[in-house]
Design an enzyme around this catalytic site. Structure first.
Site, short mmCIF file in Angstrom:
data_model
loop_
_atom_site.label_atom_id
_atom_site.label_comp_id
_atom_site.label_asym_id
_atom_site.label_seq_id
_atom_site.Cartn_x
_atom_site.Cartn_y
_atom_site.Cartn_z
N CYS A 1 0.85 -1.17 -0.03
CA CYS A 1 0.08 0.00 -0.02
C CYS A 1 0.94 1.18 -0.02
O CYS A 1 0.69 2.42 -0.94
CB CYS A 1 -0.88 -0.07 1.09
N CYS A 2 1.81 1.39 0.76
CA CYS A 2 2.86 2.56 0.72
C CYS A 2 3.45 2.58 -0.51
O CYS A 2 3.70 3.81 -0.84
CB CYS A 2 3.78 2.32 1.96
N CYS B 1 -1.13 8.82 6.80
CA CYS B 1 -2.58 8.51 6.25
C CYS B 1 -3.55 8.36 7.58
O CYS B 1 -3.09 7.87 8.51
CB CYS B 1 -2.47 7.29 5.42
N CYS C 1 -3.85 4.98 9.20
CA CYS C 1 -2.38 4.51 9.84
C CYS C 1 -2.05 5.26 11.10
O CYS C 1 -0.62 5.11 11.37
CB CYS C 1 -1.69 4.20 8.81
N CYS D 1 7.87 3.88 5.83
CA CYS D 1 7.05 3.49 4.74
C CYS D 1 7.49 3.63 3.26
O CYS D 1 7.02 3.10 2.38
CB CYS D 1 5.92 4.83 4.42
#
Length: 251
Positions: free
Chosen positions: A120-121, A204, A207, A232
Site C-alpha cells: 500500500c505504501c 494517512c 494508519c 513507509c
C-alpha cells in the site's frame, strides 16, 4: 549522482553545528530549481517551508496526496499556501494501481500483514515520490533524529541511493521537538490541528492515531507493527526503510 561520499563528508564538516537556514541557503543557491522539499505538512515541514520562503520567493515544495489523508492536513496545506505565498506541487498515486488493490484486497489490507502494508505504501507513496523526484538533483526532508529509532543515526547530508544517488538534505536532523514548536509559535505559523489533539506524527488517516503523554512520537503510526518497521519506504536508506523490498517490487 549529485555528490560523492567525500563531498558529503566535506559538506557535513562545513555545516556541522550550523543553523538549518545556512544549509537551505546553500542548497537553494547551488541547486534551484532542481531541489525541492517533500512535505507532509508536519511541524518540521512547516518550519522548512517558512525558512525556504524567507530565502527566495519561489521554493519548490511537493506533497503526496495518498487519497487517505486527514482533512486537517489539507487545511494546513491551504493555510500555508495563502499565508506564505508558496506553490505546492501535488502528486497522486496511479489510479489503476489503487483500484486494483482496493478491489482485490479491500480497503484495509495494510493492517493484515507487513507485506500488504508495504504494498500500500509503495502504491500510494513510494511510486509517486519517485515521480516527484525525477529530474531533481537534491531534495529536502523534515526528518529529525529524535523522531524514531529508525532515525537515530540520521545525517544532515546523505546520498540517496534509492533515487539515483541524488543529494538528500535533513536540515533539522539535530533539532528537538521543543525547538520545532518554539519556532512555529514565535513566527505564528499555521500548523496541523491534529498535533494539539495528541498526534505528534501524522500520515494517512487509517494508519495514524493519537499517542499517550510520554509515549514515543511514532507510537501512533502503524501501531500494530514493531518500532523498527515503522518506515513507509519514502526514506529507504533508514533502518526499516524497505529499500530492498521496494526495489524488488518495482521491477
Amino acid at each position: 549522482m549529485t555528490g560523492s561520499i567525500d563531498q558529503i563528508r566535506r559538506w557535513e564538516d562545513h555545516f556541522r553545528g550550523g543553523r538549518p537556514e545556512a544549509v537551505l541557503r546553500w542548497a537553494l543557491s547551488e541547486f534551484h530549481p532542481d531541489v525541492a522539499l517533500a512535505s507532509s505538512f508536519s511541524r518540521e515541514d512547516i518550519v522548512l517551508i517558512a525558512l525556504m520562503a524567507d530565502i527566495r520567493p519561489d521554493p519548490r515544495i511537493f506533497a503526496l496526496d495518498t487519497g487517505r489523508l486527514h482533512e486537517e492536513t489539507y487545511e494546513v496545506a491551504e493555510a500555508l499556501r495563502r499565508t506564505l505565498g508558496v506553490r505546492i506541487e501535488w502528486h497522486f498515486p496511479e489510479r489503476v494501481a489503487v483500484e486494483e488493490i482496493e478491489r482485490g484486497k479491500g480497503l484495509f489490507s495494510f493492517r493484515e500483514n507487513l507485506d500488504n502494508r508495504h504494498e500500500c505504501c509503495r502504491i500510494r507513496k513510494v511510486e509517486p515520490l519517485s515521480r516527484a523526484l525525477s529530474g531533481l538533483r537534491a531534495w529536502v526532508t523534515g526528518q529529525r533524529r529524535e523522531q524514531a529509532s529508525t532515525r537515530r543515526s540520521l545525517a544532515v547530508f546523505e546520498v540517496d541511493k534509492a533515487h539515483g544517488g541524488i543529494l538528500k538534505l535533513n536540515p533539522l536532523a539535530d533539532w528537538t521537538e521543543g525547538q520545532v514548536r518554539d519556532y512555529i509559535r514565535e513566527r505564528g505559523l499555521p500548523e496541523n490541528l491534529l498535533h494539539e489533539a495528541g498526534y505528534p506524527s501524522i500520515g494517512c488517516a487509517p494508519c495514524t492515531r493519537p499517542v499517550a503523554p510520554g509515549e514515543d512520537p511514532r507510537a501512533g503510526r502503524w501501531w500494530w507493527e514493531r518500532p523498527e518497521q515503522k518506515e513507509c519506504g519514502l526514506h529507504a536508506g533508514n533502518p526499516g526503510g524497505c529499500a530492498r523490498r521496494d526495489d524488488e517490487e518495482a521491477r
